[in-house]
Design an enzyme around this catalytic site. Sequence first.
Site, PDB file in Angstrom:
ATOM      1  N   CYS A  91       2.042  -3.379  -7.090  1.00 29.09           N
ATOM      2  CA  CYS A  91       0.622  -3.305  -6.757  1.00 29.09           C
ATOM      3  C   CYS A  91       0.403  -3.267  -5.251  1.00 29.09           C
ATOM      4  O   CYS A  91      -0.727  -3.326  -4.786  1.00 29.09           O
ATOM      5  CB  CYS A  91      -0.160  -4.441  -7.403  1.00 29.09           C
ATOM      6  SG  CYS A  91       0.468  -6.064  -6.958  1.00 29.09           S
ATOM      7  N   GLU A 139       6.726 -10.834  -3.786  1.00 29.23           N
ATOM      8  CA  GLU A 139       6.300 -10.401  -2.448  1.00 29.23           C
ATOM      9  C   GLU A 139       6.960 -11.241  -1.361  1.00 29.23           C
ATOM     10  O   GLU A 139       6.665 -11.109  -0.197  1.00 29.23           O
ATOM     11  CB  GLU A 139       4.774 -10.421  -2.325  1.00 29.23           C
ATOM     12  CG  GLU A 139       4.103 -11.684  -2.800  1.00 29.23           C
ATOM     13  CD  GLU A 139       2.582 -11.597  -2.813  1.00 29.23           C
ATOM     14  OE1 GLU A 139       2.001 -10.700  -2.186  1.00 29.23           O
ATOM     15  OE2 GLU A 139       1.966 -12.463  -3.471  1.00 29.23           O
ATOM     16  N   ASP A 164       3.041  -7.599   1.320  1.00 22.69           N
ATOM     17  CA  ASP A 164       3.634  -8.823   1.867  1.00 22.69           C
ATOM     18  C   ASP A 164       5.158  -8.745   1.900  1.00 22.69           C
ATOM     19  O   ASP A 164       5.783  -9.262   2.820  1.00 22.69           O
ATOM     20  CB  ASP A 164       3.194 -10.038   1.044  1.00 22.69           C
ATOM     21  CG  ASP A 164       1.821 -10.532   1.495  1.00 22.69           C
ATOM     22  OD1 ASP A 164       1.599 -10.604   2.717  1.00 22.69           O
ATOM     23  OD2 ASP A 164       0.981 -10.819   0.629  1.00 22.69           O
ATOM     24  N   HIS A 176     -22.543  -4.334   0.373  1.00 25.54           N
ATOM     25  CA  HIS A 176     -22.914  -3.479  -0.752  1.00 25.54           C
ATOM     26  C   HIS A 176     -23.026  -2.032  -0.310  1.00 25.54           C
ATOM     27  O   HIS A 176     -22.727  -1.112  -1.061  1.00 25.54           O
ATOM     28  CB  HIS A 176     -24.244  -3.944  -1.341  1.00 25.54           C
ATOM     29  CG  HIS A 176     -24.095  -5.160  -2.194  1.00 25.54           C
ATOM     30  ND1 HIS A 176     -25.008  -6.174  -2.236  1.00 25.54           N
ATOM     31  CD2 HIS A 176     -23.110  -5.511  -3.040  1.00 25.54           C
ATOM     32  CE1 HIS A 176     -24.606  -7.101  -3.075  1.00 25.54           C
ATOM     33  NE2 HIS A 176     -23.450  -6.721  -3.576  1.00 25.54           N
TER      34      HIS A 176
HETATM   35  C1  PEP Z   1       0.778  -7.253  -1.686  1.00 25.69           C
HETATM   36  O1  PEP Z   1       1.092  -8.196  -0.959  1.00 25.69           O
HETATM   37  O2  PEP Z   1       1.428  -6.188  -1.776  1.00 25.69           O
HETATM   38  C2  PEP Z   1      -0.449  -7.325  -2.498  1.00 25.69           C
HETATM   39  C3  PEP Z   1      -0.754  -6.389  -3.370  1.00 25.69           C
HETATM   40  O3  PEP Z   1      -1.265  -8.397  -2.310  1.00 25.69           O
HETATM   41  P1  PEP Z   1      -2.299  -8.539  -1.095  1.00 25.69           P
HETATM   42  O4  PEP Z   1      -2.352  -7.215  -0.402  1.00 25.69           O
HETATM   43  O5  PEP Z   1      -3.576  -8.939  -1.735  1.00 25.69           O
HETATM   44  O6  PEP Z   1      -1.656  -9.619  -0.290  1.00 25.69           O
HETATM   45 MG    MG Z   2       0.238 -10.160  -1.165  1.00 29.17          MG
END
Ligand code: PEP
Ligand code: MG
Length: 578
Positions: free
Chosen positions: A507, A436, A460, A192
């Site tokens: 993302c 990914e 990934d 936290h």
């Molecule tokens: C990714 O693999 O780009 C992703 C956003 O997922 P994580 O980083 O949680 O594996």
């Molecule tokens: Mg990922």
Amino acid sequence: MISSPADHAASVDAAAGPASDAARVTGLTSLQHEQTHSEAELALLQQARSRSEAELLALAERTRATLGEEQAGILSGQAKFLADPAFYPPMEKKIREEGVSAREAVQAIVTHTAGRFEALNNPYMQERAADIRDLGQRLLSQLSEDGGGVRLSDIREEVILVAHDLAPSDTVQLDKRYILAFVTRAGGKTSHTSLLARSLGIAAVVGAGEAVGDIADGDQLIVDGDEGVIIVQPDEATLAEYRQRQTAAEYEARELEAYLGQPAISRDGVTVELAANIGTVQEAEAAAELQAEGIGLYRTEFLFMEAKQLPSEEEQTAAYRAVAERMAGKPVIIRTLDIGGDKALPYLQLPREDNPFLGYRAIRIGLDRKELLLTQLRAILRASAYGQLKIMFPMISGLSEWRQARALYEQARAELEAEGVAIASPDELEVGIMVEIPSAALQADRLAREVDFFSIGTNDLVQYTLAVDRMNEHVAYLYDYFHPAVLQLIRRVIDAAHHEGKWAGMCGGMAGDPLAAPLLLGLGLDEWSMDAGAIVRIKRALASLDSGACRQLADELLALDTPQEVRAALARHQFEAQ
Ligand code: PEP
Ligand code: MG
């Protein structure tokens, strides 16, 4: 963050105890046997408890107004814990049966309870031990003669605070005018304290370990919260370099402020959607404040990592609903559990593997332990009545995995409809996948016919395309999302989505990198999801870009041979666009 040379960092080092404030460290481990009259001690304990409770509730109230509900919850949670049957009654029992003082009873029970949390093989639970010690310090300070001693909120000179650990209730009281930065020996990223430091905007390095031992009271310190670096007694050259960086950062912060209220739009009027990645409900607050247009990735594994056992359907529904409500109708993409790889869940007892990133992970677990995924899908669907939720499956390698996951979603929907539960209609709730794994990118044309959207997970995708472990520092030099092979996969995914009239987002970390912005705009990426703090930087980058020129640039970049060439070309473009 640099302390001014005039008033060298007057650090408060509480290395002797778990709390941050030296004056309040009373040595939880050194039990002294004080024979006292039990009734009087019980009365003292009761008084300390009710005063502590009142203090915590007042602090929670103030925190609610300044930092928000989630942060306030940490404090009201502590107030509630005061009444926990495993916490307060054992103290009374100890006084009654062993004739110890109130002080000794608090010390013993706090040490015991915090120790039990620490013994659990779960980083989140271990960090909750800090909350319990914090509560213990509060009780002890109420029991001490002066009712508490010096508090952090009393500090009235500019300092960098150095402590063994800093409790959440101390952290929320930090006054940014005087506490320029802080460093703690203990703690982790999910503590936290870390989360609060981020919300407060105070530079901090939490969990610096033994390095903290090298710091003496009065030392001059540099705390680089971005890089997690502390420099003790810097030489003139380092100091000058960091002063320059600090000035540049302050200048940039002022410049970026101008973009806060602006839309995400290129120079020639092309808009994109800038969303935030979150792991907790609390981060949704920050995302909303930093004007994210939605949540592009809610990593639900943190909800599972914080729990002692699998969170129930009700618990999950409450968390997803809270995020949906906080985002007030803006899209929220909930990713189903992505556990395995570097993220463990002790209570699931996943097998030990030689290659965890290539093993039993994410959707592979969900399709194997169907009840787990089904429960989560039911919870997301139930929360879908309270906002604009979307569902995203991680680590999909091809069509059969997608179809199995989709079938489970249909099953969850059918069950809830039969039970008469209100949920979003199929048209209102999009279901997509993370791309990914290279095989999914290569089959994007086929997948695009069936999914509602793609979100490219570059974190990934890079590791699997380039065969570079994302956690291995020895091969980190090879890990680069600007590798032309990765760029070709990204283009393929975006084009495939558009060909089927679907949208493509990203993302992974690349989406929040301003250097990548011309390329991603040129490739036609629709939704960009990143750490909320990066949003304003991407807005600024977009404002200087022309989408036509970026399309041409993307073609040129994809024809290059190496990541180094791509980076160099982007740096040139960035310089010229300024
Ligand atoms: C990714 O693999 O780009 C992703 C956003 O997922 P994580 O980083 O949680 O594996
Ligand atoms: Mg990922």
